[in-house]
Design a protein around this motif. Structure first.
Motif, PDB file in Angstrom:
ATOM      1  N   HIS A  58       0.849  -1.189   0.000  1.00  0.00           N
ATOM      2  CA  HIS A  58       0.000   0.000   0.000  1.00  0.00           C
ATOM      3  C   HIS A  58       0.887   1.242   0.000  1.00  0.00           C
ATOM      4  O   HIS A  58       0.958   1.981   0.980  1.00  0.00           O
ATOM      5  N   ALA A  59       1.530   1.455  -1.139  1.00  0.00           N
ATOM      6  CA  ALA A  59       2.448   2.582  -1.262  1.00  0.00           C
ATOM      7  C   ALA A  59       1.712   3.915  -1.206  1.00  0.00           C
ATOM      8  O   ALA A  59       2.266   4.915  -0.738  1.00  0.00           O
ATOM      9  N   GLY A  60       0.467   3.961  -1.693  1.00  0.00           N
ATOM     10  CA  GLY A  60      -0.297   5.201  -1.654  1.00  0.00           C
ATOM     11  C   GLY A  60      -0.513   5.686  -0.234  1.00  0.00           C
ATOM     12  O   GLY A  60      -0.343   6.875   0.073  1.00  0.00           O
ATOM     13  N   THR A  61      -0.892   4.787   0.649  1.00  0.00           N
ATOM     14  CA  THR A  61      -1.094   5.145   2.052  1.00  0.00           C
ATOM     15  C   THR A  61       0.206   5.638   2.676  1.00  0.00           C
ATOM     16  O   THR A  61       0.228   6.632   3.413  1.00  0.00           O
ATOM     17  N   ALA A  62       1.298   4.954   2.373  1.00  0.00           N
ATOM     18  CA  ALA A  62       2.596   5.364   2.918  1.00  0.00           C
ATOM     19  C   ALA A  62       2.992   6.752   2.403  1.00  0.00           C
ATOM     20  O   ALA A  62       3.550   7.562   3.164  1.00  0.00           O
ATOM     21  N   LEU A  63       2.699   7.062   1.151  1.00  0.00           N
ATOM     22  CA  LEU A  63       3.067   8.361   0.584  1.00  0.00           C
ATOM     23  C   LEU A  63       2.282   9.499   1.230  1.00  0.00           C
ATOM     24  O   LEU A  63       2.807  10.605   1.393  1.00  0.00           O
ATOM     25  N   VAL A  64       1.040   9.252   1.588  1.00  0.00           N
ATOM     26  CA  VAL A  64       0.259  10.280   2.284  1.00  0.00           C
ATOM     27  C   VAL A  64       0.924  10.621   3.619  1.00  0.00           C
ATOM     28  O   VAL A  64       1.070  11.797   3.989  1.00  0.00           O
ATOM     29  N   ILE A  65       1.334   9.601   4.349  1.00  0.00           N
ATOM     30  CA  ILE A  65       1.995   9.814   5.639  1.00  0.00           C
ATOM     31  C   ILE A  65       3.329  10.531   5.451  1.00  0.00           C
ATOM     32  O   ILE A  65       3.659  11.466   6.188  1.00  0.00           O
TER      33      ILE A  65
END
Length: 283
Positions: A58-65
């Motif tokens: 879940h790279a998208g979630t990590a990028l938001v953080i």
């Protein structure tokens, strides 16, 4: 009398999401700030779609953080909300979209509050490479958030021992509720003082995604279930929510684990690049 809980909740979420956008517009942001939000949102969308159809991360979630850590709570929120909205044009729009937008936005806000330092956190050396400074380092600083989480869950388990009904498990709503209490306690005590490295960011990513994103989407599941079934508001109950927290915990753990792996693999390097861009362009 039938109450459309889903419609009411979406209206509340829409208002809550709109307020920060209007506040952002009122500040009259510079073009470079808007461009950075657009760039990070685009990267988040692409990363999320690639992972959705290829590897179970879940790279998208990590990028938001990571965006919240690098640029602060407001940018983290706007990136999370905008990127989730755009993502669902490719992955499917629906009544779940406002919930996912709010969840990603809160992840960005929380990351910014926990890690972001308003002062410049680095400078350019002779080779023009970023050299990041930390407000504090050492095991004593890292231990505070961990102790907050452990103490909170211990308190939750003690409450569970004395109040649990026969057959009820601790790995349900208590895990989320007391985990959230631990996160809030840690953020309040260590605001902007948590050392930013691949270990702390990875741990923070796992805990926040499991508790915040999982907690919100389990409530969303209950609301959607009440909309798509004949029983309607009968599905809106404390018992139904507890069951969703129990059955949703494995998926939430997988989601949190996938985001944490991404944060571990490329979080530290990406944060260095983003911090360098932030200082270079005066963001």
């Amino acid at each position: 009398m039938s109450v459309n809980y889903m419609l009411i909740s979406i209206i509340i979420l829409a208002v809550a999401i709109a307020i920060p956008f209007f506040a952002f517009e009122k500040r009259k942001p510079k073009a470079r700030h808007v461009v950075m939000i657009a760039v990070m949102s685009a990267l988040t969308v692409v990363a999320n779609i690639i992972c959705a159809y290829t590897i179970p991360l879940h790279a998208g979630t990590a990028l938001v953080i990571i965006t919240g850590i690098a640029f602060g709570p407001q940018t983290g929120f706007l990136t999370g909300v905008l990127s989730r909205f755009v993502c669902n044009f490719f992955m499917g729009q629906g009544v779940w979209t406002p919930w996912e937008m709010a969840a990603w936005g809160l992840l960005g806000v929380l990351a910014g509050i926990a890690f972001y330092k308003p002062e410049l956190v680095g400078y350019f050396d002779d080779k023009k490479e970023i050299v990041r400074k930390q407000a504090r380092t050492g095991l004593s600083v890292m231990a505070v958030p961990v102790v907050c989480m452990v103490v909170s869950e211990i308190v939750g388990y003690i409450v569970y021992i004395f109040t649990a009904k026969p057959g009820e498990t601790f790995f349900g709503w208590r895990l989320y509720a007391f985990g959230l209490a631990g996160i809030i306690m840690a953020v309040l005590l260590m605001r902007s003082r948590i050392p930013c490295n691949f270990i702390t960011v990875t741990i923070f990513t796992f805990i926040s995604v499991f508790v915040i994103y999982g907690g919100i989407m389990n409530i969303a599941a209950m609301m959607m279930n009440s909309t798509y079934t004949d029983s309607g508001s009968a599905n809106i109950s404390w018992e139904a929510l507890k069951l969703l927290y129990i059955t949703g915990a494995p998926y939430d753990a997988m989601h949190a684990g996938g985001a944490a792996v991404c944060a571990f693999l490329f979080g530290d390097g990406l944060l260095g690049k983003l911090t360098r861009a932030r200082i270079k362009y005066g963001l």
